[in-house]
Design a protein around this motif. Sequence first.
Motif, mmCIF file in Angstrom:
data_model
loop_
_atom_site.group_PDB
_atom_site.id
_atom_site.type_symbol
_atom_site.label_atom_id
_atom_site.label_comp_id
_atom_site.label_asym_id
_atom_site.label_seq_id
_atom_site.Cartn_x
_atom_site.Cartn_y
_atom_site.Cartn_z
ATOM 1 N N GLY A 109 0.846 -1.180 0.000
ATOM 2 C CA GLY A 109 0.000 0.000 0.000
ATOM 3 C C GLY A 109 0.885 1.235 0.000
ATOM 4 N N ASN A 110 0.494 2.234 0.747
ATOM 5 C CA ASN A 110 1.296 3.461 0.840
ATOM 6 C C ASN A 110 2.012 3.527 2.182
ATOM 7 O OD1 ASN A 110 0.565 4.581 -1.721
ATOM 8 N ND2 ASN A 110 -1.453 5.030 -0.860
ATOM 9 N N SER A 111 2.643 2.420 2.571
ATOM 10 C CA SER A 111 3.228 2.356 3.908
ATOM 11 C C SER A 111 4.749 2.249 3.905
ATOM 12 C CB SER A 111 2.638 1.167 4.672
ATOM 13 O OG SER A 111 3.079 -0.069 4.133
ATOM 14 N N HIS A 112 5.392 2.467 2.771
ATOM 15 C CA HIS A 112 6.847 2.301 2.700
ATOM 16 C C HIS A 112 7.593 3.220 3.658
ATOM 17 C CE1 HIS A 112 5.466 0.467 -1.022
ATOM 18 N NE2 HIS A 112 6.653 -0.065 -1.198
ATOM 19 N N HIS A 113 7.021 4.364 3.946
ATOM 20 C CA HIS A 113 7.698 5.361 4.779
ATOM 21 C C HIS A 113 7.687 5.022 6.265
ATOM 22 C CE1 HIS A 113 3.442 6.281 4.982
ATOM 23 N NE2 HIS A 113 3.667 7.017 6.059
ATOM 24 N N LEU A 114 6.930 4.027 6.678
ATOM 25 C CA LEU A 114 6.741 3.771 8.098
ATOM 26 C C LEU A 114 7.907 3.032 8.750
ATOM 27 C CD1 LEU A 114 2.954 2.736 8.180
ATOM 28 C CD2 LEU A 114 3.975 4.934 8.813
ATOM 29 N N ASN A 115 8.697 2.306 7.947
ATOM 30 C CA ASN A 115 9.794 1.503 8.510
ATOM 31 C C ASN A 115 11.002 1.543 7.579
ATOM 32 O OD1 ASN A 115 8.123 0.021 10.727
ATOM 33 N ND2 ASN A 115 6.963 -0.319 8.845
ATOM 34 N N GLU A 116 12.200 1.552 8.163
ATOM 35 C CA GLU A 116 13.407 1.552 7.348
ATOM 36 C C GLU A 116 13.638 0.202 6.673
ATOM 37 O OE1 GLU A 116 16.897 2.706 9.448
ATOM 38 O OE2 GLU A 116 16.399 4.850 9.413
ATOM 39 N N GLY A 117 13.481 -0.882 7.424
ATOM 40 C CA GLY A 117 13.765 -2.205 6.890
ATOM 41 C C GLY A 117 12.745 -2.643 5.860
ATOM 42 N N VAL A 118 13.166 -3.452 4.897
ATOM 43 C CA VAL A 118 12.286 -3.889 3.823
ATOM 44 C C VAL A 118 11.433 -5.077 4.283
ATOM 45 C CG1 VAL A 118 13.888 -3.116 2.038
ATOM 46 C CG2 VAL A 118 13.968 -5.493 2.820
ATOM 47 N N PHE A 119 10.336 -5.266 3.602
ATOM 48 C CA PHE A 119 9.471 -6.413 3.859
ATOM 49 C C PHE A 119 10.133 -7.693 3.390
ATOM 50 C CE2 PHE A 119 6.504 -9.529 2.084
ATOM 51 C CZ PHE A 119 5.716 -9.801 3.193
ATOM 52 N N HIS A 120 9.919 -8.759 4.156
ATOM 53 C CA HIS A 120 10.156 -10.105 3.635
ATOM 54 C C HIS A 120 9.166 -11.046 4.300
ATOM 55 C CE1 HIS A 120 12.286 -11.515 7.253
ATOM 56 N NE2 HIS A 120 13.037 -10.418 7.214
ATOM 57 N N SER A 121 9.033 -12.230 3.753
ATOM 58 C CA SER A 121 7.920 -13.114 4.119
ATOM 59 C C SER A 121 8.096 -13.812 5.452
ATOM 60 C CB SER A 121 7.710 -14.151 3.016
ATOM 61 O OG SER A 121 7.377 -13.515 1.801
ATOM 62 N N ARG A 197 7.101 -11.849 -14.561
ATOM 63 C CA ARG A 197 7.363 -10.444 -14.921
ATOM 64 C C ARG A 197 6.488 -9.507 -14.093
ATOM 65 N NH1 ARG A 197 10.387 -13.242 -17.715
ATOM 66 N NH2 ARG A 197 11.310 -13.248 -15.636
ATOM 67 N N TYR A 198 5.254 -9.894 -13.833
ATOM 68 C CA TYR A 198 4.340 -9.050 -13.049
ATOM 69 C C TYR A 198 4.900 -8.830 -11.645
ATOM 70 C CZ TYR A 198 0.248 -7.834 -10.202
ATOM 71 O OH TYR A 198 -0.599 -7.230 -9.313
ATOM 72 N N PHE A 199 5.283 -9.925 -10.971
ATOM 73 C CA PHE A 199 5.790 -9.801 -9.610
ATOM 74 C C PHE A 199 7.144 -9.098 -9.587
ATOM 75 C CE2 PHE A 199 2.802 -13.378 -8.762
ATOM 76 C CZ PHE A 199 2.066 -12.753 -7.770
ATOM 77 N N GLU A 200 7.990 -9.358 -10.592
ATOM 78 C CA GLU A 200 9.276 -8.655 -10.662
ATOM 79 C C GLU A 200 9.065 -7.152 -10.788
ATOM 80 O OE1 GLU A 200 12.151 -12.051 -12.758
ATOM 81 O OE2 GLU A 200 11.144 -10.537 -13.983
ATOM 82 N N ARG A 201 8.172 -6.743 -11.661
ATOM 83 C CA ARG A 201 7.920 -5.313 -11.866
ATOM 84 C C ARG A 201 7.410 -4.654 -10.590
ATOM 85 N NH1 ARG A 201 3.306 -2.739 -12.911
ATOM 86 N NH2 ARG A 201 2.223 -4.694 -13.396
ATOM 87 N N LYS A 202 6.440 -5.306 -9.939
ATOM 88 C CA LYS A 202 5.873 -4.730 -8.727
ATOM 89 C C LYS A 202 6.927 -4.636 -7.613
ATOM 90 C CE LYS A 202 1.701 -4.674 -7.830
ATOM 91 N NZ LYS A 202 0.667 -3.627 -7.710
ATOM 92 N N TRP A 203 7.727 -5.683 -7.463
ATOM 93 C CA TRP A 203 8.727 -5.685 -6.396
ATOM 94 C C TRP A 203 9.824 -4.666 -6.675
ATOM 95 C CZ3 TRP A 203 12.489 -10.224 -4.930
ATOM 96 C CH2 TRP A 203 12.984 -10.003 -3.639
ATOM 97 N N ARG A 204 10.257 -4.553 -7.927
ATOM 98 C CA ARG A 204 11.278 -3.556 -8.262
ATOM 99 C C ARG A 204 10.790 -2.149 -7.955
ATOM 100 N NH1 ARG A 204 12.475 -6.512 -14.023
ATOM 101 N NH2 ARG A 204 14.069 -7.995 -13.293
ATOM 102 N N GLN A 205 9.535 -1.872 -8.267
ATOM 103 C CA GLN A 205 8.961 -0.560 -7.956
ATOM 104 C C GLN A 205 8.951 -0.318 -6.453
ATOM 105 O OE1 GLN A 205 5.112 -0.849 -9.850
ATOM 106 N NE2 GLN A 205 5.876 -0.149 -11.835
ATOM 107 N N SER A 206 8.606 -1.348 -5.684
ATOM 108 C CA SER A 206 8.575 -1.227 -4.238
ATOM 109 C C SER A 206 9.966 -0.949 -3.674
ATOM 110 C CB SER A 206 7.995 -2.505 -3.625
ATOM 111 O OG SER A 206 7.984 -2.444 -2.213
#
Length: 328
Positions: A109-121, A197-206
């Motif tokens: 969503g629009n929550s990238h600014h809330l934490n320094e560390g990146v998401f992982h599963s 390609r869909y997931f790669e594009r979305k993750w690269r943007q993130s």
Amino acid sequence: MTASPFLAPRWLRNRHAQSLLASSPMRGARGRVRLQQAAATHQPMVLEVGSGVRLHGIASLPAAQPPRAMALLLHGWEGSAESSYMRLTAAQLLHAGLAVFRLNFRDHGNSHHLNEGVFHSNRLDEVLAAAGTVAKLWPDLPLVAAGYSLGGNFALRLALRAPAAGLPLQRVAAVCPLLDPAGAMDQMEAGPAFYLRYFERKWRQSLARKRALFPQVHTFGNDVLQLPMRALTAWMVHNNTDFADLEAYFNGYCIAGDRLQALQLPAHVLMAEDDPVIPLAQFHRIATLPMVSVELAHHGGHCGFIEGASLDGYAERWVAQTLLAALA
């Protein structure tokens, strides 16, 4: 394992048509309309979940009557609380008299600014803490949960951890949940390229957005962003987790085989035989476990189960009915 009553119309029995329509702009518009039609209030919230971590979510409460329960909804990888299936499921639950909390995983969503560390599963602890916070905010409401794809994986792991964590979770529902991450990676690499390609594009943007927000922390170059999925995941594991390698990382959130054997609360799974992203083989095994039931449809693609030209889906109705059964 039981046969699903879902039967796609003949023109919608292609796995790719189901999967691609599920995330199409048309279905997104349908989700917005359905949620607007549900008489409810919607409140964005930021949850403090410990160690300085903050997660964003949206609480929706039915306006006509006091809610019967609180349903925690978890989206898939690179989805969000505003994904079409999240809105459509929330609408179904609100119509049934349940309150809904649509949680955004870190960096979704629009929550990238809330934490320094990146998401992982493998960031289950913070999702578990968020579920606990939701339970404390509405202590008088029974708590149930549902998830799609990776969100289904998180929902099932929440169910495993709930008793020891003191989380008063009563039931979970998972649509096309990821069971074996390594197997899913293999299947996507062997299948039609547009899924990868869909997931790669979305993750690269993130990741690019994360770098722009925290350039002093994330100093990787564009060469990293151009890596293919497997190599990019291995880079992420090496630079952003404590796992030794990609195999250990995948094993960390794998719930295939007997890993759901220890479940102490009911877990219900909806799966399609023709899912092009999640391998089917592991579902036959989990269907034999004591607290797991699996409903298997012939068609549905990946998190599709679209019933016709209206783009309404069987899966959203199934989630609502499954969670409501916990209140009987």
